[in-house]
Design an enzyme around this catalytic site. Structure first.
Site, PDB file in Angstrom:
ATOM      1  N   LYS A   1       2.423 -19.113   5.007  1.00  0.00           N
ATOM      2  CA  LYS A   1       2.106 -17.698   5.167  1.00  0.00           C
ATOM      3  C   LYS A   1       3.317 -16.944   5.714  1.00  0.00           C
ATOM      4  O   LYS A   1       4.092 -17.490   6.512  1.00  0.00           O
ATOM      5  CB  LYS A   1       0.906 -17.575   6.105  1.00  0.00           C
ATOM      6  CG  LYS A   1       0.319 -16.182   6.271  1.00  0.00           C
ATOM      7  CD  LYS A   1      -0.914 -16.268   7.173  1.00  0.00           C
ATOM      8  CE  LYS A   1      -1.539 -14.921   7.458  1.00  0.00           C
ATOM      9  NZ  LYS A   1      -2.728 -15.050   8.338  1.00  0.00           N
TER      10      LYS A   1
ATOM     11  N   SER B   1      -6.719 -12.725   6.746  1.00  0.00           N
ATOM     12  CA  SER B   1      -5.396 -12.225   6.406  1.00  0.00           C
ATOM     13  C   SER B   1      -4.547 -13.221   5.623  1.00  0.00           C
ATOM     14  O   SER B   1      -3.503 -12.836   5.085  1.00  0.00           O
ATOM     15  CB  SER B   1      -4.652 -11.823   7.693  1.00  0.00           C
ATOM     16  OG  SER B   1      -4.353 -12.966   8.486  1.00  0.00           O
TER      17      SER B   1
ATOM     18  N   SER C   1      -9.251 -15.497   9.513  1.00  0.00           N
ATOM     19  CA  SER C   1      -8.148 -15.301   8.569  1.00  0.00           C
ATOM     20  C   SER C   1      -7.781 -16.528   7.747  1.00  0.00           C
ATOM     21  O   SER C   1      -7.005 -16.414   6.795  1.00  0.00           O
ATOM     22  CB  SER C   1      -6.904 -14.793   9.306  1.00  0.00           C
ATOM     23  OG  SER C   1      -7.096 -13.458   9.710  1.00  0.00           O
TER      24      SER C   1
END
Length: 540
Positions: free
Chosen positions: A98, A177, A201
């Site tokens: 990420k 997210s 997330s």
């Protein structure tokens, strides 16, 4: 079983070996290890294939940056393999991370132009992956600042990376997210993706893209050089096509790190952590005692009756678990659920942590072209230096405005902070998840994933989500709050979660694996876009 990378094909009376590489849409780490070990393909071949697939799916913006040294690193681990050195099950396996986890070859921006060009050393989890022989393939897109900026943005949007779209419906909300990680895992753009979670997330993008997500206990995986929200809730974990593939990666990244003192709470330090891969047993549900907090189901359905589809599938799943030998205990309710639903404590804790923890992260950068040293600097940059590319004020900064308010905003060293933290710990402890586990002597709580993350988040407890089903053909098409993405529609996936005590990951992984083997939900509906590129040996 004959490995998928080799079959015997008979032509009349003649048998000839024909390589049949695993489809990367569903390839597991075991599939890829088998092919690499047998010499059916190389890590370079794998990296080339994944780069091709990322290009095939470029319209979904799941990947923000490729690692320019990925092929070079793959060639090096291939040389090691040829010399008889294999570091472990991740040797030569390409992994995406990420875009809030630092790696030296790529930008680490949390999706903000404010941090474009800033540099640091590798994050601890990246160091662990490299030590295991994994190839860092690049950076996955995310909701900007891990969904901690706006009250009116969209999941998966970042100024640095663009809008990530979900895998199962055109213009689908990918959830956030760790949006790019969910999409990448769903489409086979890497073997596994490493995401982060503060509250939902990992779990939410995993479920909405039909994959597995492991949200570890806070402190099992180091947050060193990961752009933070909250030291009390942030954690790092894998998203993958299968439970076992995710378990391999958790095994590699878990462990104590002197740069994150929360990891000192791990009960059994390396090398005696639980064997998360060995926990993947088909009979793991036998004799498990699983709790269902019925008042949680009632509360969420009262708030959003459209989730009844998920609850119906969840009810059927409980019967599957019973047939597998689990004892399902109903009405293991969270005693302070109504207080939790009306509490503002989590928001206060996250905002206060963000003010303090972000400044700490920024102080560790080795270069910082925009001289960003605080949340106030980030806000100023977003509002005045780059408002157009950052889409301000169309995408507001409401979260930051609250955190920076001179009257109500403060950092986590302020004496006003402590009562809110204690409220959180009570609502998730005795009044919530941990209390229910103890009162009813449970091995885990089980819930639809849409209802689950917040209860584990506020006490740093673990959660494992896996696919449960898909919204049916008669589902009304509903847009997100911004009106630019499809929130629910036919074929949108949803999941089931196992929640447990801190550092009980092995037990939860076992339950999830057993349920996965019984149901095999993934693959019953295909993504709307499937990358065409597959493995091809470089010498063919």
């Amino acid at each position: 079983m004959i490995p998928p990378w080799r079959r015997l094909v008979f032509y009349g009376c003649i048998a000839s070996a024909q390589l049949q590489f695993p489809s990367l849409l569903d390839a597991t780490i075991d599939d890829l290890r088998g092919g690499l070990d047998a010499g059916a393909f190389s890590s370079v071949d794998l990296v080339n294939a994944y780069i091709g697939r990322i290009s095939d799916a470029s319209s979904l913006n799941a990947v923000t940056e490729l690692n320019p040294k990925a092929l070079e690193i793959a060639a090096e681990v291939d040389r090691e393999r040829a010399q008889g050195k294999v570091r472990g099950p991740l040797h030569g396996i390409p992994i995406l991370i990420k875009n809030n986890i630092a790696s030296v070859e790529n930008n680490n921006t949390a999706g903000s132009l404010a941090l474009l060009g800033a540099t640091s050393r590798d994050a601890f989890v990246v160091t662990r992956l490299r030590a295991a022989g994994a190839v860092i393939l690049g950076k996955a897109g995310l909701s900007q600042w891990a969904n901690f900026r706006s009250s009116n943005s969209s999941n998966g949007w970042s100024a640095h990376g663009g809008q990530v779209y979900g895998a199962y419906v055109q213009n689908q909300d990918p959830s956030g997210s760790s949006s790019g990680c969910g999409v990448a895992a769903a489409l086979g753009l890497a073997a596994v993706c490493i995401g982060t979670e503060t509250d939902g997330s990992i779990a939410s993008p995993a479920q909405r893209n039909g994959v597995v997500g492991i949200k570890p206990s806070v402190g099992l995986t180091s947050r060193d050089l990961v752009i933070p929200i909250s030291e009390h809730q942030d954690t790092i974990g894998p998203l993958a096509a299968t439970v076992k593939s995710a378990a391999y990666v958790l095994q590699a990244i878990a462990g104590q790190d002197p740069n994150d003192n929360y990891t000192s709470a791990i009960p059994n330090s390396i090398p005696t952590l639980p064997d998360y891969v060995a926990a993947c047993q088909e009979d793991a549900l036998s004799d498990a005692r699983l709790g269902v907090p019925s008042n949680v189901l009632e509360l969420f359905l009262e708030f959003d009756a459209s989730r009844q589809v998920e609850v119906d599938a969840f009810t059927s799943a409980l019967d599957t678990m019973r047939r597998a030998g689990a004892e399902v205990v109903e009405n293991t309710n969270f005693t302070e659920l109504n207080a939790w639903a009306n509490s503002s404590a989590e928001g206060v804790v996250l905002r206060a942590d963000f003010v303090t923890n972000l400044a700490s992260y920024l102080s560790k950068l080795t270069s910082n072209p925009n001289n960003i040293t605080s949340l106030a600097d980030v806000s100023r940059f977003t509002k005045t230096v780059a408002p157009g590319p950052e889409e301000f004020p169309s995408r507001n900064t409401a979260t930051w405005d609250q955190a920076l308010d001179p009257q109500s905003g403060f950092g986590n060293t302020d004496p006003r902070f402590f009562p809110f933290l204690q409220e959180n710990l009570f609502l998730g402890g005795e009044g919530g998840l941990l209390g229910a586990l103890e009162r009813h002597q449970l091995d885990a709580i089980v819930l639809p994933t849409s209802f689950a993350p917040g209860f584990a988040a506020i006490v740093g407890a673990p959660l494992v989500t896996l696919p449960l089903g898909f919204y049916p053909a008669n589902t009304p098409r509903v847009m997100n709050r911004r009106g630019n993405l499809v929130d629910t529609a036919p074929n949108v996936p949803f999941g089931l979660s196992f929640l447990g005590r801190r550092f009980d990951e092995a037990k939860l992984i076992g339950f999830a694996f057993a349920f996965e083997q019984l149901t095999k939900v993934r693959g019953t509906v295909k993504p709307f876009l499937i990358p065409a590129t597959e493995i091809r040996r470089g010498d063919l």
